[in-house]
Design a protein around this motif. Sequence first.
Motif, PDB file in Angstrom:
ATOM      1  N   LEU A  73      81.654  92.291 -77.466  1.00 45.76           N
ATOM      2  CA  LEU A  73      82.645  93.225 -76.924  1.00 45.76           C
ATOM      3  C   LEU A  73      81.932  94.149 -75.955  1.00 45.76           C
ATOM      4  O   LEU A  73      80.812  94.596 -76.220  1.00 45.76           O
ATOM      5  N   LEU A  74      82.561  94.447 -74.850  1.00 40.84           N
ATOM      6  CA  LEU A  74      81.912  95.250 -73.818  1.00 40.84           C
ATOM      7  C   LEU A  74      82.918  96.109 -73.067  1.00 40.84           C
ATOM      8  O   LEU A  74      84.109  95.791 -72.995  1.00 40.84           O
ATOM      9  N   PHE A  75      82.415  97.215 -72.526  1.00 39.17           N
ATOM     10  CA  PHE A  75      83.252  98.102 -71.716  1.00 39.17           C
ATOM     11  C   PHE A  75      82.367  99.104 -70.984  1.00 39.17           C
ATOM     12  O   PHE A  75      81.263  99.414 -71.450  1.00 39.17           O
ATOM     13  N   PRO A  76      82.822  99.615 -69.833  1.00 36.55           N
ATOM     14  CA  PRO A  76      82.088 100.673 -69.137  1.00 36.55           C
ATOM     15  C   PRO A  76      82.519 102.039 -69.646  1.00 36.55           C
ATOM     16  O   PRO A  76      83.636 102.211 -70.143  1.00 36.55           O
ATOM     17  N   ALA A  77      81.657 103.015 -69.487  1.00 34.50           N
ATOM     18  CA  ALA A  77      81.996 104.382 -69.906  1.00 34.50           C
ATOM     19  C   ALA A  77      82.947 105.061 -68.942  1.00 34.50           C
ATOM     20  O   ALA A  77      83.678 105.983 -69.321  1.00 34.50           O
ATOM     21  N   ARG A  78      82.970 104.636 -67.682  1.00 35.31           N
ATOM     22  CA  ARG A  78      83.636 105.393 -66.626  1.00 35.31           C
ATOM     23  C   ARG A  78      85.156 105.316 -66.655  1.00 35.31           C
ATOM     24  O   ARG A  78      85.827 106.117 -66.000  1.00 35.31           O
ATOM     25  N   ALA A 111      79.603  96.706 -67.155  1.00 30.16           N
ATOM     26  CA  ALA A 111      80.253  95.837 -68.139  1.00 30.16           C
ATOM     27  C   ALA A 111      80.145  94.370 -67.730  1.00 30.16           C
ATOM     28  O   ALA A 111      79.944  93.499 -68.578  1.00 30.16           O
ATOM     29  N   SER A 112      80.294  94.096 -66.446  1.00 28.49           N
ATOM     30  CA  SER A 112      80.168  92.710 -65.994  1.00 28.49           C
ATOM     31  C   SER A 112      78.754  92.182 -66.219  1.00 28.49           C
ATOM     32  O   SER A 112      78.554  91.007 -66.523  1.00 28.49           O
ATOM     33  N   ARG A 113      77.756  93.058 -66.092  1.00 30.25           N
ATOM     34  CA  ARG A 113      76.383  92.658 -66.378  1.00 30.25           C
ATOM     35  C   ARG A 113      76.208  92.395 -67.873  1.00 30.25           C
ATOM     36  O   ARG A 113      75.513  91.452 -68.277  1.00 30.25           O
ATOM     37  N   ALA A 114      76.833  93.216 -68.694  1.00 28.70           N
ATOM     38  CA  ALA A 114      76.765  93.003 -70.143  1.00 28.70           C
ATOM     39  C   ALA A 114      77.355  91.645 -70.509  1.00 28.70           C
ATOM     40  O   ALA A 114      76.784  90.897 -71.311  1.00 28.70           O
ATOM     41  N   TRP A 115      78.504  91.324 -69.913  1.00 25.13           N
ATOM     42  CA  TRP A 115      79.133  90.023 -70.173  1.00 25.13           C
ATOM     43  C   TRP A 115      78.195  88.901 -69.738  1.00 25.13           C
ATOM     44  O   TRP A 115      77.987  87.930 -70.474  1.00 25.13           O
ATOM     45  N   ALA A 116      77.624  89.026 -68.553  1.00 25.04           N
ATOM     46  CA  ALA A 116      76.771  87.969 -68.013  1.00 25.04           C
ATOM     47  C   ALA A 116      75.503  87.785 -68.845  1.00 25.04           C
ATOM     48  O   ALA A 116      75.032  86.656 -69.043  1.00 25.04           O
ATOM     49  N   LEU A 117      74.941  88.881 -69.340  1.00 20.99           N
ATOM     50  CA  LEU A 117      73.742  88.772 -70.164  1.00 20.99           C
ATOM     51  C   LEU A 117      74.038  88.053 -71.472  1.00 20.99           C
ATOM     52  O   LEU A 117      73.267  87.184 -71.901  1.00 20.99           O
ATOM     53  N   ALA A 118      75.149  88.411 -72.116  1.00 19.14           N
ATOM     54  CA  ALA A 118      75.512  87.748 -73.363  1.00 19.14           C
ATOM     55  C   ALA A 118      75.829  86.275 -73.114  1.00 19.14           C
ATOM     56  O   ALA A 118      75.445  85.398 -73.891  1.00 19.14           O
ATOM     57  N   PHE A 119      76.530  86.007 -72.023  1.00 16.63           N
ATOM     58  CA  PHE A 119      76.870  84.630 -71.679  1.00 16.63           C
ATOM     59  C   PHE A 119      75.608  83.823 -71.398  1.00 16.63           C
ATOM     60  O   PHE A 119      75.457  82.683 -71.845  1.00 16.63           O
ATOM     61  N   SER A 147      87.224  96.508 -71.252  1.00 20.63           N
ATOM     62  CA  SER A 147      87.070  97.510 -70.193  1.00 20.63           C
ATOM     63  C   SER A 147      88.297  98.394 -70.051  1.00 20.63           C
ATOM     64  O   SER A 147      88.180  99.587 -69.732  1.00 20.63           O
ATOM     65  N   HIS A 148      89.491  97.840 -70.258  1.00 25.11           N
ATOM     66  CA  HIS A 148      90.715  98.622 -70.115  1.00 25.11           C
ATOM     67  C   HIS A 148      91.316  98.996 -71.465  1.00 25.11           C
ATOM     68  O   HIS A 148      92.500  99.332 -71.549  1.00 25.11           O
ATOM     69  N   ALA A 149      90.506  98.937 -72.507  1.00 24.37           N
ATOM     70  CA  ALA A 149      90.987  99.303 -73.840  1.00 24.37           C
ATOM     71  C   ALA A 149      90.203 100.463 -74.433  1.00 24.37           C
ATOM     72  O   ALA A 149      90.793 101.380 -75.019  1.00 24.37           O
ATOM     73  N   ALA A 150      88.877 100.438 -74.288  1.00 26.02           N
ATOM     74  CA  ALA A 150      88.044 101.459 -74.913  1.00 26.02           C
ATOM     75  C   ALA A 150      88.378 102.839 -74.345  1.00 26.02           C
ATOM     76  O   ALA A 150      88.296 103.062 -73.145  1.00 26.02           O
ATOM     77  N   GLY A 151      88.781 103.735 -75.229  1.00 19.67           N
ATOM     78  CA  GLY A 151      89.115 105.085 -74.807  1.00 19.67           C
ATOM     79  C   GLY A 151      90.594 105.342 -74.665  1.00 19.67           C
ATOM     80  O   GLY A 151      91.019 106.501 -74.603  1.00 19.67           O
ATOM     81  N   GLN A 152      91.400 104.267 -74.603  1.00 19.74           N
ATOM     82  CA  GLN A 152      92.835 104.500 -74.516  1.00 19.74           C
ATOM     83  C   GLN A 152      93.601 103.864 -75.670  1.00 19.74           C
ATOM     84  O   GLN A 152      94.780 104.124 -75.837  1.00 19.74           O
ATOM     85  N   THR A 153      92.928 103.053 -76.484  1.00 19.07           N
ATOM     86  CA  THR A 153      93.569 102.454 -77.645  1.00 19.07           C
ATOM     87  C   THR A 153      92.495 102.186 -78.687  1.00 19.07           C
ATOM     88  O   THR A 153      91.327 101.967 -78.330  1.00 19.07           O
ATOM     89  N   SER A 211      77.292 101.121 -69.498  1.00 15.33           N
ATOM     90  CA  SER A 211      78.292 100.359 -70.240  1.00 15.33           C
ATOM     91  C   SER A 211      77.753 100.022 -71.618  1.00 15.33           C
ATOM     92  O   SER A 211      76.544 100.089 -71.865  1.00 15.33           O
ATOM     93  N   VAL A 212      78.666  99.652 -72.497  1.00 19.09           N
ATOM     94  CA  VAL A 212      78.324  99.319 -73.878  1.00 19.09           C
ATOM     95  C   VAL A 212      78.503  97.824 -74.100  1.00 19.09           C
ATOM     96  O   VAL A 212      79.513  97.243 -73.694  1.00 19.09           O
ATOM     97  N   LEU A 213      77.518  97.213 -74.739  1.00 20.46           N
ATOM     98  CA  LEU A 213      77.600  95.837 -75.207  1.00 20.46           C
ATOM     99  C   LEU A 213      77.448  95.878 -76.722  1.00 20.46           C
ATOM    100  O   LEU A 213      76.442  96.370 -77.233  1.00 20.46           O
ATOM    101  N   CYS A 214      78.465  95.398 -77.432  1.00 23.47           N
ATOM    102  CA  CYS A 214      78.435  95.405 -78.886  1.00 23.47           C
ATOM    103  C   CYS A 214      78.481  93.958 -79.385  1.00 23.47           C
ATOM    104  O   CYS A 214      79.343  93.179 -78.966  1.00 23.47           O
ATOM    105  N   LEU A 215      77.555  93.622 -80.278  1.00 17.93           N
ATOM    106  CA  LEU A 215      77.412  92.255 -80.762  1.00 17.93           C
ATOM    107  C   LEU A 215      77.610  92.206 -82.273  1.00 17.93           C
ATOM    108  O   LEU A 215      77.070  93.040 -83.005  1.00 17.93           O
TER     109      LEU A 215
END
Length: 415
Positions: free
Chosen positions: A224-229, A93-101, A206-212, A239-243
Amino acid sequence: MTPPAPAAFSPAELARLRADTPAFGRYAHFAHGSASLPPQPVFDAMQRWFDSERRDGALRAQAALFDGLEQARPAAARLLGAQPHQIAFVDAASRAWALAFGAACDGMRRVEVISSEHEYGANAVNLLHARERGRIAALHVLADAGDASEETPAQALRRLLATLDPAALAIVSLPVVAMAEGRLLDLEGVADAVHAHNGLLFLDASHAAGQTPLDMRALGCDVLLFPARKWLRGPKGISVLCLSERALGTLGAPPTLDTASAQWTTDNTGQPHADARRFELYEHAPALRLGLAAACDYAMNVGIERIAARNRIVRDALRERLAQDFGLQPLYAGARGAFLTYPVAERHAEALLQALTDGGVNANLITPQYTRWALERRGVAQLLRLTPHYLTSEEEVERLVAALRGNEGWLREGA
């Protein structure tokens, strides 16, 4: 009209879901916010790849499982109320953020960034590094007064945005959940404020996907981004990167491209893909994509609204039990997610975590490496993080209480 409350889990249903989780019960798992426990369908999906690769080799395995691999993108899109072409798969997820940034800071325009004191460590380090290298013109860290604030986050954001250079691209980077507290941040009106300034809104989910529940359109975010784990209960390493459509049209290319992310169109020209695939690499782990798709489908079948409602019940019961037995109070008591943090004296933090580990309990420490701005503003050195999930049982709570007994003084000392 208030929507009806989601149906509660019956004891039999919870028993079935726990039985569907191979690692459940071996330890008392209060580390779902770090790496959750995948259900059996996730392992089955990954095993299909390994069996096919073992039997026929990678090339034929990829051809044989093509349809399943192609379903990973729609599965992630359904989870987010998005479209498949908006989804990219990245290792972290941090890589996804960095790539988009990096794609936003393409050198063609001045960039100013508004972050939050709740920014995740990896994102914050990228921002600080970009500022030092002159890739961004300014970095503003938005303070959070929490429940005591007289203005909403959107109002505070509008006030700060008004001070930025109107010719610059404004990037606003926020988490959906404050890591130090487990609090779901108030995002009402935030996207409107950002877009009124022609900016881009990055949300770390990262702390939302899957619990809310998460919906790209309702959130109005661009990235928007989050890891699967974590809460999604998927495999580690994807991880998922959604644009948003707006982001796809605004962002440039990431710093690196390869044959999966761009077309070599002529002898002298190459063109990044117009959709989210421009952020992907040719080299990837097919088993992880299959596992991610299975985790998305599993969560959707269980019901994200039901999961969120159950998480609140589990969290409140755990908070009340620790208050009753040990007099412990979390850093923030009003969170709506399955997330509790307790200050712990720095000199005792590792010993406390070891005591829990020895007692068969999985938990985590939050250190300044992960959320320094938030910890420093709260005068807290380290936090014990307990992250149950909808599967958490009374037996696990009892095991946690037993492991804490005699060691709870280290938490009181940190308060």
